[in-house]
Design an enzyme around this catalytic site. Sequence first.
Site, PDB file in Angstrom:
ATOM      1  N   ASP A  28       2.702 -12.820   9.655  1.00  0.00           N
ATOM      2  CA  ASP A  28       3.615 -12.957  10.797  1.00  0.00           C
ATOM      3  C   ASP A  28       3.407 -14.298  11.507  1.00  0.00           C
ATOM      4  O   ASP A  28       4.367 -14.955  11.919  1.00  0.00           O
ATOM      5  CB  ASP A  28       3.381 -11.819  11.808  1.00  0.00           C
ATOM      6  CG  ASP A  28       4.050 -10.525  11.361  1.00  0.00           C
ATOM      7  OD1 ASP A  28       4.929 -10.575  10.472  1.00  0.00           O
ATOM      8  OD2 ASP A  28       3.691  -9.474  11.897  1.00  0.00           O
ATOM      9  N   THR A  58      -0.625   7.649  -1.129  1.00  0.00           N
ATOM     10  CA  THR A  58      -1.937   7.579  -1.813  1.00  0.00           C
ATOM     11  C   THR A  58      -2.848   6.532  -1.168  1.00  0.00           C
ATOM     12  O   THR A  58      -4.048   6.522  -1.400  1.00  0.00           O
ATOM     13  CB  THR A  58      -1.757   7.186  -3.283  1.00  0.00           C
ATOM     14  OG1 THR A  58      -1.218   5.859  -3.324  1.00  0.00           O
ATOM     15  CG2 THR A  58      -0.830   8.133  -4.019  1.00  0.00           C
ATOM     16  N   ARG A  68       0.845  -1.190   0.000  1.00  0.00           N
ATOM     17  CA  ARG A  68       0.000   0.000   0.000  1.00  0.00           C
ATOM     18  C   ARG A  68       0.881   1.241   0.000  1.00  0.00           C
ATOM     19  O   ARG A  68       1.725   1.402   0.894  1.00  0.00           O
ATOM     20  CB  ARG A  68      -0.902  -0.018   1.245  1.00  0.00           C
ATOM     21  CG  ARG A  68      -1.983   1.051   1.235  1.00  0.00           C
ATOM     22  CD  ARG A  68      -2.977   0.821   2.346  1.00  0.00           C
ATOM     23  NE  ARG A  68      -3.732  -0.405   2.113  1.00  0.00           N
ATOM     24  CZ  ARG A  68      -4.814  -0.489   1.341  1.00  0.00           C
ATOM     25  NH1 ARG A  68      -5.284   0.584   0.759  1.00  0.00           N
ATOM     26  NH2 ARG A  68      -5.431  -1.631   1.184  1.00  0.00           N
ATOM     27  N   ASP A  81      -1.966 -10.915  12.582  1.00  0.00           N
ATOM     28  CA  ASP A  81      -1.322 -10.787  11.268  1.00  0.00           C
ATOM     29  C   ASP A  81      -1.013 -12.183  10.724  1.00  0.00           C
ATOM     30  O   ASP A  81      -0.143 -12.881  11.246  1.00  0.00           O
ATOM     31  CB  ASP A  81      -0.037  -9.958  11.399  1.00  0.00           C
ATOM     32  CG  ASP A  81       0.548  -9.645  10.026  1.00  0.00           C
ATOM     33  OD1 ASP A  81       0.857 -10.594   9.280  1.00  0.00           O
ATOM     34  OD2 ASP A  81       0.669  -8.449   9.693  1.00  0.00           O
TER      35      ASP A  81
HETATM   36  N1  URA Z   1      -4.148  -8.882   7.374  1.00  0.00           N
HETATM   37  C1  URA Z   1      -3.925  -9.731   8.405  1.00  0.00           C
HETATM   38  O1  URA Z   1      -2.982 -10.498   8.386  1.00  0.00           O
HETATM   39  N2  URA Z   1      -4.771  -9.690   9.445  1.00  0.00           N
HETATM   40  C2  URA Z   1      -5.833  -8.862   9.490  1.00  0.00           C
HETATM   41  O2  URA Z   1      -6.578  -8.891  10.474  1.00  0.00           O
HETATM   42  C3  URA Z   1      -6.044  -7.994   8.407  1.00  0.00           C
HETATM   43  C4  URA Z   1      -5.187  -8.024   7.352  1.00  0.00           C
END
Ligand code: URA
Length: 209
Positions: free
Chosen positions: A203, A108, A104, A200
């Site tokens: 991760d 922008t 991202r 995430d």
């Molecule tokens: N990406 C992720 O890994 N977890 C989320 O909750 C949103 C986007």
Amino acid sequence: MSKLTVMDHPLIIHKVSMLRDKNTGAKEFRELVNEISVLMAYEATRDLSMEETEIETPIAKMTTKILSGKKLAIVPILRAGLGMVDGLLSLIPVAKVGHIGLYRDPETLQPVEYYCKLPSDIAEREIILVDPMLATGGSAEAAIEFLKERGAANIRFMCLIASRKGIEVLQKAHPDVDIYAGAVDEVLNDHAYIVPGLGDAGDRLFGTK
Ligand code: URA
């Protein structure tokens, strides 16, 4: 409006619950993502076209059905989508795998493609685009746009957890793309994470952070 299929199978619900648990470590997390992807592949390929063929069993000749040989491609959105590829490939070993990487733009806030490698005949393939989390819908929307720019016309999207907002965004932008979700959560937080979600996904898959 595209079709939304939310998995209601006890095995998937159980495994998504394990995935959400913050005490689930990276090894188990990867295994669960893989297993859920296999189970979801079964549902996401339910409408693959078939054709009749003649075979001979040890007892008699018969007419039966086999897959019509329409070619498939699995396209993970980097990096978390990678975790879903092996599960899909275990059911569809002949599928080709393409990759799309997006980030991202901090100014922008628009998704920018930084990597894209697709099978050369992507326009003729049925595509399963995968990303574990459908949060704002921005990445999936952009990835589908990139695929369509390259001629792709038959795309379905598979995720482990979708937010209501992400589903809405995707269905509006790409009403031809059916969505398969392991679970649906109602809320996004200020950082665009799904709540309760699982954190995430990248991760947790790769043990980073
Ligand atoms: N990406 C992720 O890994 N977890 C989320 O909750 C949103 C986007």
